[in-house]
Design an enzyme around this catalytic site. Sequence first.
Site, mmCIF file in Angstrom:
data_model
loop_
_atom_site.group_PDB
_atom_site.id
_atom_site.type_symbol
_atom_site.label_atom_id
_atom_site.label_comp_id
_atom_site.label_asym_id
_atom_site.label_seq_id
_atom_site.Cartn_x
_atom_site.Cartn_y
_atom_site.Cartn_z
ATOM 1 N N SER A 6 3.878 -4.694 -6.696
ATOM 2 C CA SER A 6 3.272 -4.152 -7.914
ATOM 3 C C SER A 6 4.279 -3.276 -8.658
ATOM 4 C CB SER A 6 2.051 -3.289 -7.575
ATOM 5 O OG SER A 6 0.918 -4.092 -7.398
ATOM 6 N N LYS B 190 -1.390 4.978 -8.530
ATOM 7 C CA LYS B 190 -1.370 3.533 -8.290
ATOM 8 C C LYS B 190 -2.297 3.164 -7.149
ATOM 9 C CE LYS B 190 0.535 -0.449 -9.242
ATOM 10 N NZ LYS B 190 -0.872 -0.955 -9.257
ATOM 11 N N LYS C 48 -7.202 4.896 -6.310
ATOM 12 C CA LYS C 48 -8.009 3.749 -5.873
ATOM 13 C C LYS C 48 -9.274 3.700 -6.719
ATOM 14 C CE LYS C 48 -7.846 0.633 -2.511
ATOM 15 N NZ LYS C 48 -6.585 0.204 -1.879
ATOM 16 N N HIS D 47 -0.906 13.636 -7.802
ATOM 17 C CA HIS D 47 -0.129 13.548 -9.043
ATOM 18 C C HIS D 47 1.299 14.032 -8.840
ATOM 19 C CE1 HIS D 47 -4.360 13.880 -10.771
ATOM 20 N NE2 HIS D 47 -3.914 12.704 -11.167
ATOM 21 N N HIS D 48 1.778 14.019 -7.587
ATOM 22 C CA HIS D 48 3.161 14.504 -7.404
ATOM 23 C C HIS D 48 4.158 13.555 -8.048
ATOM 24 C CE1 HIS D 48 3.050 11.545 -4.191
ATOM 25 N NE2 HIS D 48 4.349 11.671 -4.053
ATOM 26 N N LYS E 252 1.230 5.633 1.521
ATOM 27 C CA LYS E 252 1.849 4.300 1.501
ATOM 28 C C LYS E 252 3.023 4.275 0.523
ATOM 29 C CE LYS E 252 -1.354 1.135 1.375
ATOM 30 N NZ LYS E 252 -2.329 0.095 1.007
HETATM 31 N N1 GLU Z 1 -4.788 -2.916 -3.111
HETATM 32 C C1 GLU Z 1 -3.465 -2.946 -2.568
HETATM 33 C C2 GLU Z 1 -3.305 -1.841 -1.540
HETATM 34 O O1 GLU Z 1 -4.252 -1.366 -0.985
HETATM 35 C C3 GLU Z 1 -2.387 -2.964 -3.651
HETATM 36 C C4 GLU Z 1 -2.327 -1.770 -4.546
HETATM 37 C C5 GLU Z 1 -1.367 -1.899 -5.713
HETATM 38 O O2 GLU Z 1 -0.677 -2.890 -5.815
HETATM 39 O O3 GLU Z 1 -1.351 -0.964 -6.516
HETATM 40 O O4 GLU Z 1 -2.228 -1.459 -1.202
#
Ligand code: GLU
Length: 471
Positions: A362, A70, A106, A64-65, A94
Site C-alpha cells: 500500500s 493508514k 482502521k 499521529h506520530h 505494524k
Molecule cells: N488491511 C491490511 C492490514 O491489516 C492492509 C492495510 C493497508 O494496506 O493500509 O494490514
Amino acid sequence: MSEQTSFFENVNKSFDKAAKFTKWEQGILEQIKAANSVLRIKFPLKRDDGSIEVIEAYRVQHSHHKAPCKGGIRFSEAVNQDEVMALAALMTYKCAIVNVPFGGGKGGIKINPKKYSEFELQKITRRYTSELVKKNFIGPGIDVPAPDYGTGAREMAWILDTYTSLHPGEVDAAGCVTGKPVTQGGVRGRTEATGLGVFYGIREVCNTHKVMDKLGLTLGVGDKKVIVQGLGNVGFHTAKFFRAFGAKVIAIAEYEGAIYNENGLNEEEVFQHRKKTGSILNFPGATNIPKSSDALELECDILIPAALEGVITKENADRIKAKIIGEAANGPLTVDADEVLSKKGIVVVPDMYLNAGGVTVSYFEWLKNLSHVRYGRMEKRFTENMNKQILGQIEDMTGKKVGSAERLLIEHGADEVDLVYSGLEETMISATREIMDVWDSNPEIPDMRTAAFIVAINKVGTAYDELGIFP
Ligand code: GLU
C-alpha cells in the site's frame, strides 16, 4: 484475546509485556498505546426493498506520530469500537516494524456484506466515505484506507470516486485510498501482497539456523507441511506461494468445515470447487473434517490462521501440534493461548509483522500515486538495452552464446510487479532480522511477539521523543 479481556486490552497486554524491556518513561508509553481519535457514525440506508436500515460504522486513528494514518476498512457483523481500536493499534506497530512512515488507523462497518446487494454495498461505501470527508478523516495526507476483511479493490474504487468527486482538482487525490484496481491508480502486486509477505516472512524464519535447530526442523520451506485456515485473499495467496516454493498445504479450513490431503492441496482447485458447490467439503481426493476448528489441531510444521481474531484460545492451545504458527490474520491468538504455546516451545510469528506485506505494498501504491508514474516506466528499457550490450560483449569475448531462456532472464528490465515484489521481499527479510536480533539480545525476552513489540515501541517512542515537547 484473552477470554475475559477485550481485543484492545489484549494488544495492550502484549505491549506492556514488551515495554518492560525498553527505556521509555511511562508517559511516552501511555501516549504510544492511546487511540488518538475515534469516530463512530450512524447513517441510514434505503434497502432495495424500500425499507430503511441504520448502519453503524467506525474509523479510528490510533497514532499521529507520522502522517497520514493508514489501515484497512472491514465489513463484518463483528465490528465494534473495541475491535477497530485494537486493529488500528496493530497498524501503528505494524507500520513501525516494516519502516512504513504512517500512523496506524482502521475502519469498520458493522454489516455482513453477503446480506446486501452490490448496489446497497456501493451506497453504504459511498456514504461512509462522504462521512469521512465531512469529518476530515480521509485524504492522501490525513488518513488512507485500504482493503481488509470483507472488502477489496471494488470498494476501494468506490471510495476513490466519492473522494475525488468531493475534491475536484486535487492532484494527489488517488492517494486517498490504496488497494485500488490497477486501472484506477492501484499498483501491480497489491492483491497478493499480504499472502506473499506472509510467505517471505515465514521463509526467513525457516532460514534462521537457531530457530530451526531449536524446533528440530530442517532449514528452508521446501519440505514443510502447512495448514491454512481461511481461503480469503490472504489465505489463498499464502497457500499459493507456499505451494509454488515446494511446501505441501495438507489442510485448508473454512467456516463450513475443513479438508485434508497429506499429498497436498491445490488452493486454486479448492477455490473453484468451493465456488461451484458452495462448500470446501467433498473436494475430490481429500478427507472431510466437518468441525473446521479440528483442522488447527492436526500434525503439521506450519499453521497459518488467515481468518479472524481469537481462533486459538486457552481452550484449544494445548492441542496444537504445529511447530511454527504464522499469524496471517490480525490477532488470531489470545494472550492466554500465547503463553501456553510459548511453554510448549512453539514459535509464534506475530501478526503485526507477518501480515505487514499488505500495508508495505500500500505504501508503494501511495508513493506511485504521489509521483504520478508507474514503477519501472523510466528505467525498464534503459536496463534492457544496457544488459544486451553487456551480454553481447561477454559473448564476443568468450566466443560462447547463452541460451534463449537465460538471455530473457538476464536482459529483462524490471516491470512494476518485479519492483513491488523485490521491495516487499527486502522489507520482510530486514524486518525479520531486526526482530530476531532483538530476540537474541536478551534471553529474558520470551517470544517473537514481545521482540516485535520492542522494535515497534522503540521506533514510535523515538519519533515521539524527537518531536520534543507535546503540544
Ligand atoms: N488491511 C491490511 C492490514 O491489516 C492492509 C492495510 C493497508 O494496506 O493500509 O494490514
